[in-house]
Design a protein around this motif. Structure first.
Motif, PDB file in Angstrom:
ATOM      1  N   ARG A 172       0.803  -1.222   0.000  1.00 59.74           N
ATOM      2  CA  ARG A 172       0.000   0.000   0.000  1.00 59.74           C
ATOM      3  C   ARG A 172       0.845   1.287   0.000  1.00 59.74           C
ATOM      4  O   ARG A 172       0.721   2.122   0.903  1.00 59.74           O
ATOM      5  CB  ARG A 172      -0.978   0.010   1.186  1.00 59.74           C
ATOM      6  CG  ARG A 172      -1.874  -1.220   1.203  1.00 59.74           C
ATOM      7  CD  ARG A 172      -3.005  -1.096   2.196  1.00 59.74           C
ATOM      8  NE  ARG A 172      -4.070  -0.231   1.707  1.00 59.74           N
ATOM      9  CZ  ARG A 172      -5.045  -0.612   0.884  1.00 59.74           C
ATOM     10  NH1 ARG A 172      -5.064  -1.840   0.421  1.00 59.74           N
ATOM     11  NH2 ARG A 172      -5.970   0.225   0.515  1.00 59.74           N
ATOM     12  N   PRO A 173       1.682   1.431  -1.035  1.00 61.27           N
ATOM     13  CA  PRO A 173       2.455   2.679  -1.160  1.00 61.27           C
ATOM     14  C   PRO A 173       1.536   3.827  -1.541  1.00 61.27           C
ATOM     15  O   PRO A 173       0.405   3.603  -1.982  1.00 61.27           O
ATOM     16  CB  PRO A 173       3.420   2.371  -2.302  1.00 61.27           C
ATOM     17  CG  PRO A 173       2.667   1.400  -3.154  1.00 61.27           C
ATOM     18  CD  PRO A 173       1.881   0.544  -2.187  1.00 61.27           C
ATOM     19  N   GLN A 174       2.018   5.063  -1.370  1.00 65.87           N
ATOM     20  CA  GLN A 174       1.235   6.236  -1.742  1.00 65.87           C
ATOM     21  C   GLN A 174       1.628   6.757  -3.122  1.00 65.87           C
ATOM     22  O   GLN A 174       0.907   7.522  -3.741  1.00 65.87           O
ATOM     23  CB  GLN A 174       1.424   7.322  -0.677  1.00 65.87           C
ATOM     24  CG  GLN A 174       0.243   8.235  -0.512  1.00 65.87           C
ATOM     25  CD  GLN A 174      -1.070   7.491  -0.297  1.00 65.87           C
ATOM     26  OE1 GLN A 174      -1.228   6.789   0.700  1.00 65.87           O
ATOM     27  NE2 GLN A 174      -1.988   7.601  -1.240  1.00 65.87           N
ATOM     28  N   LEU A 175       2.810   6.325  -3.574  1.00 69.37           N
ATOM     29  CA  LEU A 175       3.306   6.776  -4.878  1.00 69.37           C
ATOM     30  C   LEU A 175       3.862   5.580  -5.642  1.00 69.37           C
ATOM     31  O   LEU A 175       4.588   4.760  -5.066  1.00 69.37           O
ATOM     32  CB  LEU A 175       4.407   7.828  -4.686  1.00 69.37           C
ATOM     33  CG  LEU A 175       5.089   8.376  -5.940  1.00 69.37           C
ATOM     34  CD1 LEU A 175       4.106   9.116  -6.845  1.00 69.37           C
ATOM     35  CD2 LEU A 175       6.246   9.305  -5.563  1.00 69.37           C
ATOM     36  N   LEU A 176       3.494   5.493  -6.909  1.00 68.38           N
ATOM     37  CA  LEU A 176       3.991   4.415  -7.766  1.00 68.38           C
ATOM     38  C   LEU A 176       4.813   5.022  -8.893  1.00 68.38           C
ATOM     39  O   LEU A 176       4.346   5.919  -9.596  1.00 68.38           O
ATOM     40  CB  LEU A 176       2.805   3.636  -8.346  1.00 68.38           C
ATOM     41  CG  LEU A 176       3.136   2.400  -9.187  1.00 68.38           C
ATOM     42  CD1 LEU A 176       3.746   1.306  -8.329  1.00 68.38           C
ATOM     43  CD2 LEU A 176       1.875   1.878  -9.878  1.00 68.38           C
TER      44      LEU A 176
END
Ligand code: ADP
Ligand code: MG
Length: 346
Positions: A172-176
């Protein structure tokens, strides 16, 4: 506050043949849930840019000369290796350009996603396996549970790419940071992957840096676009605005060549006449000047600064629909002529 705020990033490689300026004053921001497309021909610095954000460039060889990368209140370029490990994968995930290198051939998909999860969270194998299955479901892999026990070579290209994205988003990263995630895929699968990213942006407010050659995908999916040439950003702004009234001759050329190829999904950017400059030997002035139909004498002498383009108001008066409040930047002394030419042609 932006999700990520990159300021004046400048990266050099020390090579056997001398210093290579890979990135030059690269600045951009991405908001929560937003997709920024980074476009430019091969070797322009897109992958180096993604790697630099996470300090993944080869140590010793790569030198970050200047820059700040603000993310969740910290400048990532000042973090220790230990602090960075808590950001990489967990808060910012990278889908690297070469999926072959990212998936280990000797471990199952499930083992690899479980591994990625347990790196960042205290989870039992069973809990991690549940989350891994859920991630595969989320990226639309059919029969997700059986797929956990498959090896990468047992999956189609499209499913492998989904598995890679599942591995990236499971923590669940905030930036890809997605480095050409659709390049090897057929058009239908490409569209599915893009829809998947759009869905994650809505449901999770995931921010995406989408690196691509494909202007059709940019037009359809990216909120904003940044155009890179010879290690520098030459133009950036909202996708619709930039496509309606490009202010840099390189952007104009890219759009013209994509249009002449009928916006085919495999439309390549390489069709502009001439070659990019040798990165070991960049000219003192504008790096595009040698290929540019708009170039004047001054262009060969000094690097144009990255500023709001001139001439947008006139384009508006000619009836080009533009939002003048939108943040636009261009590095061109002749942007006013470029904008009026683009408007006249459209
Ligand atoms: N590890 C490295 N050592 C030396 N030069 C590199 C390294 N990685 C990339 N480069 C150089 O940096 C420039 C930008 O490369 P890259 O970011 O991979 O381009 P793109 O992703 O836009 O195709 C190229 O000139 C490339 O040769
Ligand atoms: Mg690349």
């Amino acid at each position: 506050m932006s999700l990520i705020d990159v300021r004046h990033l400048r990266v050099r490689f020390d090579t056997e043949r001398g210093p290579l300026q890979a990135l030059e004053h690269v600045s951009f921001r991405i908001e929560r849930g937003e997709m920024l497309a980074l476009v430019g021909e091969s070797g322009s610095g897109k992958s180096v840019c993604a790697q630099a954000l996470l300090s993944l460039l080869p140590r010793g060889r790569a030198v970050v000369e200047t820059g700040e990368v603000w993310f969740e209140g910290r400048n990532l370029l000042t973090l220790s290796e230990r602090e960075l490990r808590a950001v990489r994968g967990a808060r910012i995930a990278l889908v690297p350009q070469d999926p072959g290198a990212a998936l280990h051939p000797l471990f199952t998909i499930g083992e690899q996603i479980v591994e990625a999860l347990r790196l960042h969270q205290e989870l039992s194998r069973e809990e991690a396996r549940e989350l891994a299955a859920a991630a595969l479901v989320e990226v639309g892999v059919p029969a997700a549970r059986e797929r956990l026990d498959a090896y990468p070579h047992e999956l189609s290209g499209g499913l492998r790419q989904r598995a890679l994205i599942a591995m990236a988003i499971a923590p669940r990263p905030q930036l890809l940071l997605a480095d050409e995630p659709t390049t090897a895929l057929d058009v239908t699968v490409q569209a599915q992957i893009m829809e998947l990213l759009a869905e994650l942006r809505r449901t999770r407010e995931l921010g995406v840096l989408f690196i691509t050659h494909d202007l059709g995908l940019v037009a359809n999916y990216a909120d904003r676009v940044a155009v890179m040439y010879a290690g520098a950003l030459v133009e950036s702004g909202p996708t619709r605005e930039v496509f309606r009234a490009p202010a840099h001759p390189y952007t104009l050329g890219l759009l013209a060549s994509a249009a002449s190829l009928g916006q085919r999904a495999d439309a390549r950017l390489e069709s502009i006449a001439g070659m990019p400059p040798d990165p070991l030997n960049l000219p003192p002035g504008c790096a595009f000047a040698a290929r540019c139909a708009f170039a004047q004498e001054a262009c060969a002498r000094a690097r144009p600064p990255f500023l709001p383009p001139m001439g947008l108001r006139q384009a508006l008066e000619r009836g080009v629909e533009l939002n003048l409040a939108a943040e636009r930047r261009v590095a061109c002394f002749e942007s006013e002529r470029v904008v009026s030419r683009a408007g006249a042609d459209s």
